[in-house]
Design a protein around this motif. Structure first.
Motif, PDB file in Angstrom:
ATOM      1  N   MET A 393       0.825  -1.211   0.000  1.00  0.00           N
ATOM      2  CA  MET A 393       0.000   0.000   0.000  1.00  0.00           C
ATOM      3  C   MET A 393       0.859   1.261   0.000  1.00  0.00           C
ATOM      4  SD  MET A 393      -3.273  -0.925   2.440  1.00  0.00           S
ATOM      5  CE  MET A 393      -2.284  -1.474   3.841  1.00  0.00           C
ATOM      6  N   ALA A 394       1.941   1.263   0.805  1.00  0.00           N
ATOM      7  CA  ALA A 394       2.825   2.428   0.853  1.00  0.00           C
ATOM      8  C   ALA A 394       3.511   2.647  -0.490  1.00  0.00           C
ATOM      9  CB  ALA A 394       3.866   2.245   1.958  1.00  0.00           C
ATOM     10  N   ALA A 395       3.976   1.550  -1.103  1.00  0.00           N
ATOM     11  CA  ALA A 395       4.655   1.662  -2.398  1.00  0.00           C
ATOM     12  C   ALA A 395       3.693   2.155  -3.472  1.00  0.00           C
ATOM     13  CB  ALA A 395       5.250   0.313  -2.792  1.00  0.00           C
ATOM     14  N   ARG A 396       2.445   1.720  -3.412  1.00  0.00           N
ATOM     15  CA  ARG A 396       1.447   2.147  -4.400  1.00  0.00           C
ATOM     16  C   ARG A 396       1.197   3.649  -4.308  1.00  0.00           C
ATOM     17  NH1 ARG A 396      -3.818  -1.225  -3.880  1.00  0.00           N
ATOM     18  NH2 ARG A 396      -2.312  -2.856  -4.433  1.00  0.00           N
ATOM     19  N   LYS A 397       1.119   4.175  -3.085  1.00  0.00           N
ATOM     20  CA  LYS A 397       0.900   5.616  -2.914  1.00  0.00           C
ATOM     21  C   LYS A 397       2.108   6.417  -3.375  1.00  0.00           C
ATOM     22  CE  LYS A 397      -2.407   5.252   0.906  1.00  0.00           C
ATOM     23  NZ  LYS A 397      -2.684   5.614   2.327  1.00  0.00           N
ATOM     24  N   MET A 398       3.306   5.937  -3.034  1.00  0.00           N
ATOM     25  CA  MET A 398       4.511   6.639  -3.457  1.00  0.00           C
ATOM     26  C   MET A 398       4.642   6.637  -4.980  1.00  0.00           C
ATOM     27  SD  MET A 398       5.930   7.887  -0.823  1.00  0.00           S
ATOM     28  CE  MET A 398       7.507   8.332  -1.523  1.00  0.00           C
ATOM     29  N   ARG A 399       4.235   5.538  -5.614  1.00  0.00           N
ATOM     30  CA  ARG A 399       4.315   5.474  -7.072  1.00  0.00           C
ATOM     31  C   ARG A 399       3.387   6.494  -7.711  1.00  0.00           C
ATOM     32  NH1 ARG A 399       6.051   1.906 -10.959  1.00  0.00           N
ATOM     33  NH2 ARG A 399       4.845   1.863 -12.899  1.00  0.00           N
ATOM     34  N   ARG A 400       2.179   6.653  -7.155  1.00  0.00           N
ATOM     35  CA  ARG A 400       1.250   7.639  -7.707  1.00  0.00           C
ATOM     36  C   ARG A 400       1.816   9.047  -7.617  1.00  0.00           C
ATOM     37  NH1 ARG A 400      -3.044   5.281  -4.409  1.00  0.00           N
ATOM     38  NH2 ARG A 400      -4.048   3.574  -5.532  1.00  0.00           N
ATOM     39  N   ILE A 401       2.544   9.316  -6.536  1.00  0.00           N
ATOM     40  CA  ILE A 401       3.063  10.659  -6.308  1.00  0.00           C
ATOM     41  C   ILE A 401       4.302  10.948  -7.148  1.00  0.00           C
ATOM     42  CG2 ILE A 401       4.049  12.197  -4.559  1.00  0.00           C
ATOM     43  CD1 ILE A 401       2.343  10.731  -2.477  1.00  0.00           C
ATOM     44  N   LEU A 402       5.200   9.952  -7.272  1.00  0.00           N
ATOM     45  CA  LEU A 402       6.523  10.205  -7.822  1.00  0.00           C
ATOM     46  C   LEU A 402       6.737   9.709  -9.249  1.00  0.00           C
ATOM     47  CD1 LEU A 402       8.680   9.269  -4.687  1.00  0.00           C
ATOM     48  CD2 LEU A 402       8.023  11.559  -5.453  1.00  0.00           C
ATOM     49  N   HIS A 403       6.031   8.654  -9.651  1.00  0.00           N
ATOM     50  CA  HIS A 403       6.376   7.958 -10.894  1.00  0.00           C
ATOM     51  C   HIS A 403       6.391   8.880 -12.111  1.00  0.00           C
ATOM     52  CE1 HIS A 403       5.441   5.406 -14.468  1.00  0.00           C
ATOM     53  NE2 HIS A 403       6.400   4.666 -13.934  1.00  0.00           N
ATOM     54  N   HIS A 404       5.403   9.698 -12.273  1.00  0.00           N
ATOM     55  CA  HIS A 404       5.296  10.518 -13.485  1.00  0.00           C
ATOM     56  C   HIS A 404       6.387  11.584 -13.566  1.00  0.00           C
ATOM     57  CE1 HIS A 404       3.003  12.697 -10.383  1.00  0.00           C
ATOM     58  NE2 HIS A 404       3.313  13.795 -11.041  1.00  0.00           N
ATOM     59  N   HIS A 405       7.036  11.895 -12.447  1.00  0.00           N
ATOM     60  CA  HIS A 405       8.089  12.904 -12.465  1.00  0.00           C
ATOM     61  C   HIS A 405       9.389  12.379 -13.081  1.00  0.00           C
ATOM     62  CE1 HIS A 405       5.798  15.815 -10.182  1.00  0.00           C
ATOM     63  NE2 HIS A 405       5.559  14.922  -9.228  1.00  0.00           N
ATOM     64  N   PHE A 406       9.512  11.079 -13.256  1.00  0.00           N
ATOM     65  CA  PHE A 406      10.778  10.495 -13.709  1.00  0.00           C
ATOM     66  C   PHE A 406      10.630   9.774 -15.055  1.00  0.00           C
ATOM     67  CE2 PHE A 406      11.002  10.858  -9.139  1.00  0.00           C
ATOM     68  CZ  PHE A 406      12.291  11.328  -8.910  1.00  0.00           C
ATOM     69  N   GLN A 407       9.641  10.149 -15.844  1.00  0.00           N
ATOM     70  CA  GLN A 407       9.407   9.463 -17.110  1.00  0.00           C
ATOM     71  C   GLN A 407       9.798  10.286 -18.329  1.00  0.00           C
ATOM     72  OE1 GLN A 407       8.422   6.153 -16.887  1.00  0.00           O
ATOM     73  NE2 GLN A 407       8.803   6.697 -14.737  1.00  0.00           N
ATOM     74  N   SER A 408      10.247  11.522 -18.125  1.00  0.00           N
ATOM     75  CA  SER A 408      10.542  12.391 -19.260  1.00  0.00           C
ATOM     76  C   SER A 408      11.897  12.102 -19.902  1.00  0.00           C
ATOM     77  CB  SER A 408      10.486  13.863 -18.827  1.00  0.00           C
ATOM     78  OG  SER A 408      11.391  14.086 -17.744  1.00  0.00           O
ATOM     79  N   HIS A 409      12.868  11.679 -19.111  1.00  0.00           N
ATOM     80  CA  HIS A 409      14.212  11.402 -19.612  1.00  0.00           C
ATOM     81  C   HIS A 409      14.588   9.949 -19.320  1.00  0.00           C
ATOM     82  CE1 HIS A 409      14.816  15.646 -20.427  1.00  0.00           C
ATOM     83  NE2 HIS A 409      14.400  15.919 -19.191  1.00  0.00           N
ATOM     84  N   LEU A 410      15.355   9.368 -20.230  1.00  0.00           N
ATOM     85  CA  LEU A 410      15.751   7.964 -20.086  1.00  0.00           C
ATOM     86  C   LEU A 410      16.596   7.739 -18.848  1.00  0.00           C
ATOM     87  CD1 LEU A 410      15.790   5.110 -21.298  1.00  0.00           C
ATOM     88  CD2 LEU A 410      17.813   5.774 -22.616  1.00  0.00           C
ATOM     89  N   LEU A 411      17.529   8.660 -18.583  1.00  0.00           N
ATOM     90  CA  LEU A 411      18.399   8.504 -17.413  1.00  0.00           C
ATOM     91  C   LEU A 411      17.602   8.604 -16.118  1.00  0.00           C
ATOM     92  CD1 LEU A 411      21.287   8.144 -16.397  1.00  0.00           C
ATOM     93  CD2 LEU A 411      21.543  10.651 -16.439  1.00  0.00           C
ATOM     94  N   ALA A 412      16.654   9.535 -16.077  1.00  0.00           N
ATOM     95  CA  ALA A 412      15.822   9.677 -14.882  1.00  0.00           C
ATOM     96  C   ALA A 412      14.958   8.445 -14.679  1.00  0.00           C
ATOM     97  CB  ALA A 412      14.948  10.925 -15.009  1.00  0.00           C
TER      98      ALA A 412
END
Length: 456
Positions: A393-412
């Motif tokens: 549950m904690a990982a699911r919430k963190m993914r919703r918050i953070l995941h989209h911030h690191f999808q713009s660049h391949l290295l990120a």
């Protein structure tokens, strides 16, 4: 009677006892490993000597049932096997006397009572121990007997319009014969440690329909692939899984001797040392399960059970009864991905008999309760289930918050995957210790030590 058990005595005297003395492992573990390897050889004999084109279904049923009974007598003895016979016999009696509309309920309640008695007996006689007893096969029998009961319920007690695609595929329109029912429950390929397939999947294996009815995922593009391949060879996949199992067995023996479980209960460790120790000890624990599940999967594939069809490229797939996805567990970037790769056939069972059917309770909560009940009553199991569910549950919430911030660049994106893999693996390693510690005090001490180390 003595003549019947004479081969067992010879193996005990000249193989199991000497191997136990030379390796330091208990005789029951030596016997267990021997039978796992024997099941692969016997499976190959069944595939090529007792092929459906050579013998009838009855001969194949007898082969599976006969060797299953021999395995049971070698591992557990006559009295324990009679207990298993009684449990299965009562389940078959339920199929005959109860309406298909309610037979699944009576069967599930009866099997949960039986597995509860077995778990409580083990707690009283071998608390925290790992001596081989009939509890393991009984856990698999719980899955098989309930599979049959629910399949009859779906095929003879429900409106077909209410069934989903999988339920329509697994439903039974008539009750199985006692002989076939016993063969299904005692089949040597998966009697000792699973995996549990459905009754229809087992029948397709017996008749050879799992090969003759196999379909390509993309028949338009590869229409000739199936005809070219014919009935696929299982030798390469059996060799691959057996060698992988041996590799993990060696890893388990080495790591468990160098890094015993008690080492993680030491409080005076810095963060780096504790994380590194957890990685090694937890991987050693997982290696033991990988070995057993790969061997049982290999045995099933050796006999022809486990073939699930052809891929889009026309390659044979042997994952129908696979219990573990090692890549998902070791390299998954979330706790959920790692958990989904663990004990896959049991997860399928929970989905089929509980998650997709329960209406009076949350499906997730009901599946959690059934899984915990099925596993047993050691406090460590419940510490594991609670901590894993909280981690998911904690990982699911963190993914919703953070995941989209690191999808713009391949290295990120790559860096995000590395960090989430590392954190997920740390959570998994901390949690899976509870399944080995078992008792409440040790599990709490371990979780407290891990928590305090992370805050230093």
């Amino acid at each position: 009677m003595a003549a019947i058990f004479y081969p067992f005595t010879i193996l005990e005297k000249y193989l199991f006892v000497p191997a136990s003395e030379s390796t330091g492992l208990s005789e029951d573990r030596i016997r267990y490993v021997f039978l796992l390897f024997a099941s692969v050889l016997l499976g190959l004999c069944m595939k090529y000597l007792l092929h459906p084109s050579r013998v009838n279904n009855t001969a194949r049923h007898w082969y599976c049932l006969g060797w299953g009974l021999i395995f049971g007598l070698m591992c557990f003895g006559f009295v324990e096997m009679m207990c298993l016979f009684a449990v299965i016999g009562i389940c078959y009696l339920f199929l005959q006397i109860f309406s298909p509309k309610v037979v699944q309920t009576y069967t599930m309640v009866w099997m949960l009572i039986c597995i509860s008695v077995a778990h409580i007996y083990r707690l009283m006689t071998d608390y925290g121990g790992y001596h081989l007893d009939f509890t393991g096969p009984l856990m698999v029998i719980v899955q098989r007997t309930t599979y049959v009961a629910f399949a009859i319920h779906d095929g003879m007690g429900r409106d077909p319009a209410q069934l989903n695609e999988d339920q329509r595929k697994q439903q039974l329109k008539q009750k199985p014969y006692l002989f076939e029912y016993l063969s299904y429950n005692f089949c040597f390929l998966s009697f000792l440690a699973g995996p549990a397939c459905t009754y229809n999947e087992y029948q397709d294996f017996i008749t050879g329909a799992n090969f003759t009815s196999a379909k390509l995922e993309n028949p338009n593009q590869f229409a000739q692939a199936k005809e070219h391949v014919g009935e696929p060879s299982n030798l390469s996949i059996v060799l691959q899984k057996t060698l992988s199992a041996i590799f993990f067995m060696i890893l388990y023996v080495v790591l468990s001797s160098w890094f015993p479980i008690d080492i993680i209960l030491v409080d005076d460790m810095n963060l780096v040392k504790r994380v590194a120790t957890l990685f090694v000890v937890a991987f050693g624990i997982r290696a033991r399960y990988f070995f057993v599940w790969l061997m049982t999967d290999s045995a099933c594939n050796a006999a022809g059970l486990g073939f699930s069809g052809y891929s889009k490229l026309g390659y044979a797939q042997w994952d129908l009864v696979s219990c573990v996805d090692i890549f998902a567990i070791e390299f998954g970037t979330s706790v959920r991905t790692m958990v989904n790769g663990w004990n896959i056939t049991t997860s399928n069972w929970l989905r089929r008999v509980c998650y997709e059917r329960v209406k009076f309770l949350s499906p997730v909560l009901a599946s959690f309760i059934l899984s915990a009940w099925w596993h047993g009553f050691y406090p460590g199991y419940y510490c594991l289930f609670v901590s894993v569910s909280m981690s998911v549950m904690a990982a699911r919430k963190m993914r919703r918050i953070l995941h989209h911030h690191f999808q713009s660049h391949l290295l990120a994106k790559w860096g995000y995957n590395v960090v989430t893999w590392y954190l997920s693996m740390v959570f998994l390693n901390i949690n899976c210790m509870c399944i080995l510690i078992l008792h409440l005090e040790g599990s709490i001490q371990h979780l407290r030590s891990a928590s305090s180390t992370c805050h230093r």
